[in-house]
Design a protein around this motif. Structure first.
Motif, PDB file in Angstrom:
ATOM      1  N   GLU A  68      33.497  35.212  48.493  1.00 55.18           N
ATOM      2  CA  GLU A  68      34.343  35.736  47.416  1.00 55.18           C
ATOM      3  C   GLU A  68      35.750  35.153  47.424  1.00 55.18           C
ATOM      4  O   GLU A  68      36.296  34.821  46.379  1.00 55.18           O
ATOM      5  N   SER A  69      36.356  35.008  48.586  1.00 61.82           N
ATOM      6  CA  SER A  69      37.733  34.546  48.650  1.00 61.82           C
ATOM      7  C   SER A  69      37.919  33.150  48.042  1.00 61.82           C
ATOM      8  O   SER A  69      38.796  32.954  47.200  1.00 61.82           O
ATOM      9  N   PRO A  70      37.097  32.160  48.424  1.00 61.60           N
ATOM     10  CA  PRO A  70      37.264  30.846  47.791  1.00 61.60           C
ATOM     11  C   PRO A  70      36.957  30.866  46.286  1.00 61.60           C
ATOM     12  O   PRO A  70      37.626  30.180  45.518  1.00 61.60           O
ATOM     13  N   LEU A  71      35.983  31.666  45.865  1.00 65.07           N
ATOM     14  CA  LEU A  71      35.701  31.748  44.431  1.00 65.07           C
ATOM     15  C   LEU A  71      36.897  32.319  43.679  1.00 65.07           C
ATOM     16  O   LEU A  71      37.217  31.875  42.582  1.00 65.07           O
ATOM     17  N   GLY A  72      37.556  33.295  44.263  1.00 66.39           N
ATOM     18  CA  GLY A  72      38.770  33.836  43.665  1.00 66.39           C
ATOM     19  C   GLY A  72      39.823  32.753  43.502  1.00 66.39           C
ATOM     20  O   GLY A  72      40.509  32.688  42.482  1.00 66.39           O
ATOM     21  N   GLN A  73      39.944  31.878  44.490  1.00 62.81           N
ATOM     22  CA  GLN A  73      40.892  30.756  44.442  1.00 62.81           C
ATOM     23  C   GLN A  73      40.582  29.838  43.263  1.00 62.81           C
ATOM     24  O   GLN A  73      41.479  29.389  42.559  1.00 62.81           O
ATOM     25  N   VAL A  74      39.306  29.568  43.020  1.00 59.89           N
ATOM     26  CA  VAL A  74      38.902  28.709  41.899  1.00 59.89           C
ATOM     27  C   VAL A  74      39.435  29.276  40.592  1.00 59.89           C
ATOM     28  O   VAL A  74      40.101  28.574  39.817  1.00 59.89           O
ATOM     29  N   PHE A  75      39.163  30.552  40.357  1.00 63.17           N
ATOM     30  CA  PHE A  75      39.540  31.131  39.072  1.00 63.17           C
ATOM     31  C   PHE A  75      41.037  31.377  38.969  1.00 63.17           C
ATOM     32  O   PHE A  75      41.603  31.276  37.872  1.00 63.17           O
ATOM     33  N   ARG A  76      41.706  31.653  40.086  1.00 64.45           N
ATOM     34  CA  ARG A  76      43.178  31.741  40.067  1.00 64.45           C
ATOM     35  C   ARG A  76      43.760  30.394  39.639  1.00 64.45           C
ATOM     36  O   ARG A  76      44.660  30.327  38.793  1.00 64.45           O
ATOM     37  N   ASN A  77      43.250  29.303  40.240  1.00 63.53           N
ATOM     38  CA  ASN A  77      43.754  27.968  39.905  1.00 63.53           C
ATOM     39  C   ASN A  77      43.516  27.638  38.436  1.00 63.53           C
ATOM     40  O   ASN A  77      44.399  27.111  37.762  1.00 63.53           O
ATOM     41  N   LEU A  78      42.322  27.945  37.924  1.00 65.11           N
ATOM     42  CA  LEU A  78      41.995  27.603  36.543  1.00 65.11           C
ATOM     43  C   LEU A  78      42.790  28.439  35.543  1.00 65.11           C
ATOM     44  O   LEU A  78      43.278  27.911  34.532  1.00 65.11           O
ATOM     45  N   GLY A 135      45.539  21.808  42.614  1.00 64.76           N
ATOM     46  CA  GLY A 135      44.813  23.013  42.205  1.00 64.76           C
ATOM     47  C   GLY A 135      43.427  22.737  41.657  1.00 64.76           C
ATOM     48  O   GLY A 135      42.446  23.364  42.063  1.00 64.76           O
ATOM     49  N   LEU A 136      43.310  21.790  40.723  1.00 61.66           N
ATOM     50  CA  LEU A 136      42.003  21.501  40.135  1.00 61.66           C
ATOM     51  C   LEU A 136      41.096  20.785  41.125  1.00 61.66           C
ATOM     52  O   LEU A 136      39.884  20.997  41.126  1.00 61.66           O
ATOM     53  N   SER A 137      41.669  19.965  41.984  1.00 63.08           N
ATOM     54  CA  SER A 137      40.879  19.292  43.021  1.00 63.08           C
ATOM     55  C   SER A 137      40.292  20.310  43.995  1.00 63.08           C
ATOM     56  O   SER A 137      39.115  20.226  44.376  1.00 63.08           O
ATOM     57  N   ILE A 138      41.094  21.278  44.385  1.00 65.33           N
ATOM     58  CA  ILE A 138      40.630  22.342  45.278  1.00 65.33           C
ATOM     59  C   ILE A 138      39.537  23.158  44.586  1.00 65.33           C
ATOM     60  O   ILE A 138      38.503  23.467  45.191  1.00 65.33           O
ATOM     61  N   ALA A 139      39.730  23.486  43.315  1.00 64.98           N
ATOM     62  CA  ALA A 139      38.719  24.249  42.565  1.00 64.98           C
ATOM     63  C   ALA A 139      37.394  23.500  42.547  1.00 64.98           C
ATOM     64  O   ALA A 139      36.331  24.082  42.793  1.00 64.98           O
ATOM     65  N   LYS A 140      37.434  22.213  42.280  1.00 64.39           N
ATOM     66  CA  LYS A 140      36.207  21.413  42.234  1.00 64.39           C
ATOM     67  C   LYS A 140      35.516  21.382  43.598  1.00 64.39           C
ATOM     68  O   LYS A 140      34.293  21.522  43.694  1.00 64.39           O
ATOM     69  N   GLN A 141      36.303  21.226  44.643  1.00 65.90           N
ATOM     70  CA  GLN A 141      35.754  21.190  46.002  1.00 65.90           C
ATOM     71  C   GLN A 141      35.027  22.504  46.326  1.00 65.90           C
ATOM     72  O   GLN A 141      33.925  22.503  46.874  1.00 65.90           O
ATOM     73  N   ILE A 142      35.621  23.623  45.976  1.00 68.51           N
ATOM     74  CA  ILE A 142      35.013  24.932  46.261  1.00 68.51           C
ATOM     75  C   ILE A 142      33.743  25.128  45.430  1.00 68.51           C
ATOM     76  O   ILE A 142      32.717  25.561  45.951  1.00 68.51           O
ATOM     77  N   VAL A 143      33.805  24.804  44.151  1.00 66.79           N
ATOM     78  CA  VAL A 143      32.640  24.986  43.275  1.00 66.79           C
ATOM     79  C   VAL A 143      31.471  24.137  43.767  1.00 66.79           C
ATOM     80  O   VAL A 143      30.334  24.611  43.850  1.00 66.79           O
ATOM     81  N   GLU A 144      31.722  22.901  44.115  1.00 68.36           N
ATOM     82  CA  GLU A 144      30.647  22.035  44.596  1.00 68.36           C
ATOM     83  C   GLU A 144      30.084  22.516  45.926  1.00 68.36           C
ATOM     84  O   GLU A 144      28.886  22.396  46.173  1.00 68.36           O
ATOM     85  N   ALA A 145      30.926  23.104  46.770  1.00 67.65           N
ATOM     86  CA  ALA A 145      30.441  23.663  48.039  1.00 67.65           C
ATOM     87  C   ALA A 145      29.533  24.872  47.790  1.00 67.65           C
ATOM     88  O   ALA A 145      28.717  25.217  48.639  1.00 67.65           O
ATOM     89  N   HIS A 146      29.668  25.498  46.620  1.00 64.80           N
ATOM     90  CA  HIS A 146      28.818  26.625  46.227  1.00 64.80           C
ATOM     91  C   HIS A 146      27.630  26.156  45.377  1.00 64.80           C
ATOM     92  O   HIS A 146      27.017  26.952  44.668  1.00 64.80           O
ATOM     93  N   HIS A 147      27.349  24.865  45.403  1.00 69.59           N
ATOM     94  CA  HIS A 147      26.222  24.261  44.670  1.00 69.59           C
ATOM     95  C   HIS A 147      26.360  24.415  43.158  1.00 69.59           C
ATOM     96  O   HIS A 147      25.362  24.523  42.445  1.00 69.59           O
TER      97      HIS A 147
END
Length: 190
Positions: free
Chosen positions: A70-80, A149-161
């Motif tokens: 949950e924590s990294p997913l929250g980071q994705v949407f905060r960044n976006l 921010g967007l690079s980090i979001a992409k990295q997290i999303v891809e790590a979640h398949h």
């Protein structure tokens, strides 16, 4: 310059920390609809309404359970959402939408963040996810964005398949977008 350097160091540390967290964190059930709803309400309460309105639109039955972190997913949407707000003109809106699609491979959650800003230059649509890329609106304070921010979001999303991409919202005039749209797709359980 000190603020910019501090933000840059913080963002680099966060980007480096993500891989280590994925190696040791355990997966947990995450209700994406609830996460996005709470996050949107938090942004809506903290953003000056004269700057922009943040709203959440949920489509479908609302069943969007993921087995993720949950924590990294929250980071994705905060960044976006943060990114969308930085391009939103005064008095506009940032919309966060969630829907669930059924595909041959299974159910997929599609989270969409849209702004009413200037859009993204077509030649830059791929580059915006690269580390240290930033192209801010004129008049934006220098140093408030690190380009991570967007690079980090992409990295997290891809790590979640999952996958993430950006596109322009077609406007009434050719070659003049009505804003930018970021799409995150994540596989659901069940």
């Amino acid at each position: 310059d000190v603020r910019r350097l501090d933000r840059l160091i913080t963002d680099i540390a966060n980007a480096s920390r993500i891989e280590a967290e994925f190696a040791r964190e355990t997966l947990e059930p995450v209700d994406l609809a609830k996460l996005l709803g709470e996050m949107t309400r938090s942004f809506a309460a903290s953003v000056d309404p004269e700057k922009a309105t943040v709203l959440y639109i949920q489509e479908g039955d609302g069943a969007a359970m993921l087995l993720r972190r949950e924590s990294p997913l929250g980071q994705v949407f905060r960044n976006l959402i943060d990114n969308a707000l930085s391009f939103a003109p005064p008095g506009s809106r940032v919309a966060v939408r969630l829907d669930v699609e059924r595909r041959r491979s299974g159910r997929v959650a599609r989270a969409i963040i849209e702004d009413e800003g200037p859009g993204i230059p077509p030649a830059k649509l791929g580059a915006i996810f690269e580390r240290f890329y930033t192209d801010r609106p004129k008049g934006r304070a220098f140093g408030t964005n690190s380009g991570l921010g967007l690079s980090i979001a992409k990295q997290i999303v891809e790590a979640h398949h999952g996958s993430v991409w950006a596109e322009n919202i077609p406007g009434p005039e050719p070659l003049k977008p009505a804003g930018a749209r970021f799409v995150v797709e994540l596989p659901l359980v069940g």
